[in-house]
Design a protein around this motif. Structure first.
Motif, mmCIF file in Angstrom:
data_model
loop_
_atom_site.group_PDB
_atom_site.id
_atom_site.type_symbol
_atom_site.label_atom_id
_atom_site.label_comp_id
_atom_site.label_asym_id
_atom_site.label_seq_id
_atom_site.Cartn_x
_atom_site.Cartn_y
_atom_site.Cartn_z
ATOM 1 N N GLY A 24 -13.293 -12.276 -2.689
ATOM 2 C CA GLY A 24 -12.635 -11.178 -1.971
ATOM 3 C C GLY A 24 -12.578 -11.392 -0.468
ATOM 4 N N GLN A 25 -12.499 -12.659 -0.036
ATOM 5 C CA GLN A 25 -12.442 -12.912 1.409
ATOM 6 C C GLN A 25 -10.995 -12.774 1.907
ATOM 7 O OE1 GLN A 25 -15.936 -16.012 2.313
ATOM 8 N NE2 GLN A 25 -14.408 -16.890 0.987
ATOM 9 N N LYS A 26 -10.872 -12.240 3.112
ATOM 10 C CA LYS A 26 -9.526 -11.978 3.653
ATOM 11 C C LYS A 26 -8.928 -13.230 4.299
ATOM 12 C CE LYS A 26 -9.904 -7.060 4.480
ATOM 13 N NZ LYS A 26 -11.322 -6.902 4.056
ATOM 14 N N PRO A 27 -7.599 -13.363 4.236
ATOM 15 C CA PRO A 27 -6.959 -14.489 4.934
ATOM 16 C C PRO A 27 -7.232 -14.406 6.437
ATOM 17 C CG PRO A 27 -5.369 -13.320 3.534
ATOM 18 C CD PRO A 27 -6.632 -12.506 3.536
ATOM 19 N N ALA A 28 -7.308 -15.562 7.089
ATOM 20 C CA ALA A 28 -7.527 -15.595 8.537
ATOM 21 C C ALA A 28 -6.315 -14.996 9.246
ATOM 22 C CB ALA A 28 -7.745 -17.035 8.975
ATOM 23 N N SER A 29 -6.542 -14.481 10.452
ATOM 24 C CA SER A 29 -5.431 -13.938 11.246
ATOM 25 C C SER A 29 -4.490 -15.085 11.601
ATOM 26 C CB SER A 29 -5.978 -13.314 12.526
ATOM 27 O OG SER A 29 -6.454 -14.359 13.378
ATOM 28 N N SER A 47 -14.861 -28.368 18.792
ATOM 29 C CA SER A 47 -15.684 -27.358 19.479
ATOM 30 C C SER A 47 -16.197 -26.322 18.478
ATOM 31 C CB SER A 47 -14.834 -26.652 20.528
ATOM 32 O OG SER A 47 -13.848 -25.861 19.870
ATOM 33 N N ASP A 48 -17.113 -25.477 18.937
ATOM 34 C CA ASP A 48 -17.623 -24.374 18.107
ATOM 35 C C ASP A 48 -16.475 -23.506 17.606
ATOM 36 O OD1 ASP A 48 -20.170 -25.195 18.552
ATOM 37 O OD2 ASP A 48 -20.679 -23.619 19.997
ATOM 38 N N ASP A 49 -15.547 -23.198 18.522
ATOM 39 C CA ASP A 49 -14.444 -22.305 18.141
ATOM 40 C C ASP A 49 -13.515 -22.956 17.114
ATOM 41 O OD1 ASP A 49 -15.390 -20.247 19.628
ATOM 42 O OD2 ASP A 49 -14.043 -20.549 21.337
ATOM 43 N N ASP A 50 -13.314 -24.268 17.238
ATOM 44 C CA ASP A 50 -12.484 -24.979 16.245
ATOM 45 C C ASP A 50 -13.137 -24.889 14.866
ATOM 46 O OD1 ASP A 50 -10.587 -25.844 18.088
ATOM 47 O OD2 ASP A 50 -11.638 -27.737 18.489
ATOM 48 N N ILE A 51 -14.450 -25.114 14.840
ATOM 49 C CA ILE A 51 -15.167 -25.130 13.556
ATOM 50 C C ILE A 51 -15.185 -23.731 12.936
ATOM 51 C CG2 ILE A 51 -17.464 -25.486 12.523
ATOM 52 C CD1 ILE A 51 -17.727 -27.994 14.155
ATOM 53 N N LYS A 52 -15.363 -22.721 13.792
ATOM 54 C CA LYS A 52 -15.325 -21.340 13.301
ATOM 55 C C LYS A 52 -13.950 -21.020 12.711
ATOM 56 C CE LYS A 52 -18.108 -17.758 15.174
ATOM 57 N NZ LYS A 52 -18.495 -17.135 16.429
ATOM 58 N N ALA A 53 -12.903 -21.488 13.400
ATOM 59 C CA ALA A 53 -11.540 -21.246 12.913
ATOM 60 C C ALA A 53 -11.316 -21.940 11.569
ATOM 61 C CB ALA A 53 -10.516 -21.729 13.944
ATOM 62 N N LEU A 54 -11.803 -23.177 11.452
ATOM 63 C CA LEU A 54 -11.656 -23.905 10.177
ATOM 64 C C LEU A 54 -12.346 -23.143 9.045
ATOM 65 C CD1 LEU A 54 -12.338 -27.664 11.078
ATOM 66 C CD2 LEU A 54 -10.190 -26.706 10.198
ATOM 67 N N ALA A 55 -13.578 -22.686 9.303
ATOM 68 C CA ALA A 55 -14.338 -21.981 8.261
ATOM 69 C C ALA A 55 -13.610 -20.703 7.837
ATOM 70 C CB ALA A 55 -15.751 -21.671 8.745
ATOM 71 N N ALA A 56 -13.105 -19.940 8.820
ATOM 72 C CA ALA A 56 -12.418 -18.684 8.504
ATOM 73 C C ALA A 56 -11.124 -18.953 7.735
ATOM 74 C CB ALA A 56 -12.131 -17.913 9.787
ATOM 75 N N TYR A 57 -10.435 -20.013 8.152
ATOM 76 C CA TYR A 57 -9.165 -20.357 7.512
ATOM 77 C C TYR A 57 -9.385 -20.782 6.057
ATOM 78 C CZ TYR A 57 -4.968 -23.215 6.643
ATOM 79 O OH TYR A 57 -3.832 -23.767 6.119
ATOM 80 N N LEU A 58 -10.337 -21.708 5.843
ATOM 81 C CA LEU A 58 -10.606 -22.203 4.485
ATOM 82 C C LEU A 58 -11.096 -21.062 3.588
ATOM 83 C CD1 LEU A 58 -12.430 -25.571 5.314
ATOM 84 C CD2 LEU A 58 -10.087 -25.288 4.467
ATOM 85 N N ALA A 59 -11.984 -20.209 4.129
ATOM 86 C CA ALA A 59 -12.541 -19.100 3.334
ATOM 87 C C ALA A 59 -11.437 -18.150 2.873
ATOM 88 C CB ALA A 59 -13.582 -18.341 4.145
ATOM 89 N N GLY A 60 -10.398 -18.020 3.697
ATOM 90 C CA GLY A 60 -9.349 -17.049 3.383
ATOM 91 C C GLY A 60 -8.190 -17.629 2.587
ATOM 92 N N LEU A 61 -8.271 -18.904 2.201
ATOM 93 C CA LEU A 61 -7.158 -19.522 1.452
ATOM 94 C C LEU A 61 -7.164 -19.058 -0.013
ATOM 95 C CD1 LEU A 61 -7.024 -23.242 2.651
ATOM 96 C CD2 LEU A 61 -5.397 -21.419 3.164
#
Ligand code: HEC
Ligand code: HEC
Length: 187
Positions: A101-106, A173-187
């Motif tokens: 039930g994870q939401k897609p990334a913005s 960077s930290d922000d790149d990795i956070k974005a990757l995690a959020a993106y993959l989780a929301g796929l």
């Protein structure tokens, strides 16, 4: 059918059932963390239901060898035979991937993640939809907290069982990795 053939088939069926029962029983131990229905009890624990069998086996082997350190997984595999690892990998790979039930990334996060993913050519290995195959893991719809922790662990070298993933993460960077995690989780 001659009775002796029937007898052999029944015997094989009994062995097969006993083996399957044995693995299902061993798998109940895993459910206390990885979840009864495949949804892990804690978001820091990865989904293993529906994960690729080759990958599951390699991780169990690496936890046993100590190539991948984990206080929780090390005792699980300390006395586990290769046959049981292969059977458990096969067993979990055949379960359905759960809905976390994870939401897609913005849109902004997705754009940042896609830029990184394209530059790093993640799909060369993780394939379309980040579903992986064989010894390459599925990473789409994996738990966000786990993805973030494990990508950071590759970068810092705390997870040291794949030099390629470590070298790759060091470039971001930290922000790149956070974005990757959020993106993959929301796929
Ligand atoms: C006490 C809780 C616990 C139990 C019980 C447990 N696990 Fe785990 N498992 C974890 C945690 C936490 C991780 C993540 C380790 C890390 O990355 O630091 C993990 C990771 C894994 C991974 C790697 C998944 C990936 O995506 O890389 C596999 C495979 C795995 N476990 C299989 C099993 C199997 C099979 C069993 C039963 C024999 C089991 N686990 C029992 C907590 C547990
Ligand atoms: C050259 C092939 C390759 C490329 C390119 C690659 N990966 Fe991987 N990745 C792997 C392999 C193989 C593993 C499994 C390592 C192991 O055995 O533990 C892995 C593991 C992972 C994991 C851990 C999965 C888990 O369940 O613990 C994540 C997350 C991941 N990759 C994301 C990415 C992302 C995001 C990119 C692009 C930025 C990427 N990978 C690029 C091959 C690759």
């Amino acid at each position: 059918m001659p009775t002796w053939i029937f007898a052999i088939f029944s015997f094989l069926a009994i062995i097969a059932t006993a083996h399957a029962d044995g693995i299902a029983e061993k798998a109940t131990l895993c459910a206390s963390c990885h979840g009864e229905n495949g949804v892990p009890v804690d978001p820091k624990v990865p989904v293993i239901w529906g994960q690729n069998a080759g990958y599951l086996y390699i991780e169990l082997r690496d936890f046993k060898r100590g190539a991948r350190a984990s206080e929780m997984m090390a005792p699980m595999v300390a006395d586990m035979s290769r046959d049981d690892m292969m059977a458990l990998a096969e067993y979990f790979s055949k379960q359905p991937w759960p809905n976390l039930g994870q939401k897609p990334a913005s849109a902004a996060i997705a754009e940042r993640a896609e830029t990184v993913a394209n530059s790093a050519q993640c799909s060369q290995c993780h394939l379309a939809g980040f579903l992986g195959a064989s010894s390459v893991p599925r990473v789409s719809d994996q738990s966000f907290d786990y993805l973030l922790a494990t990508l950071e662990a590759f970068r810092s070298g705390t997870r040291a069982n794949n030099a390629w993933m470590t070298d790759l993460m060091k470039a971001y960077s930290d922000d790149d990795i956070k974005a990757l995690a959020a993106y993959l989780a929301g796929l």
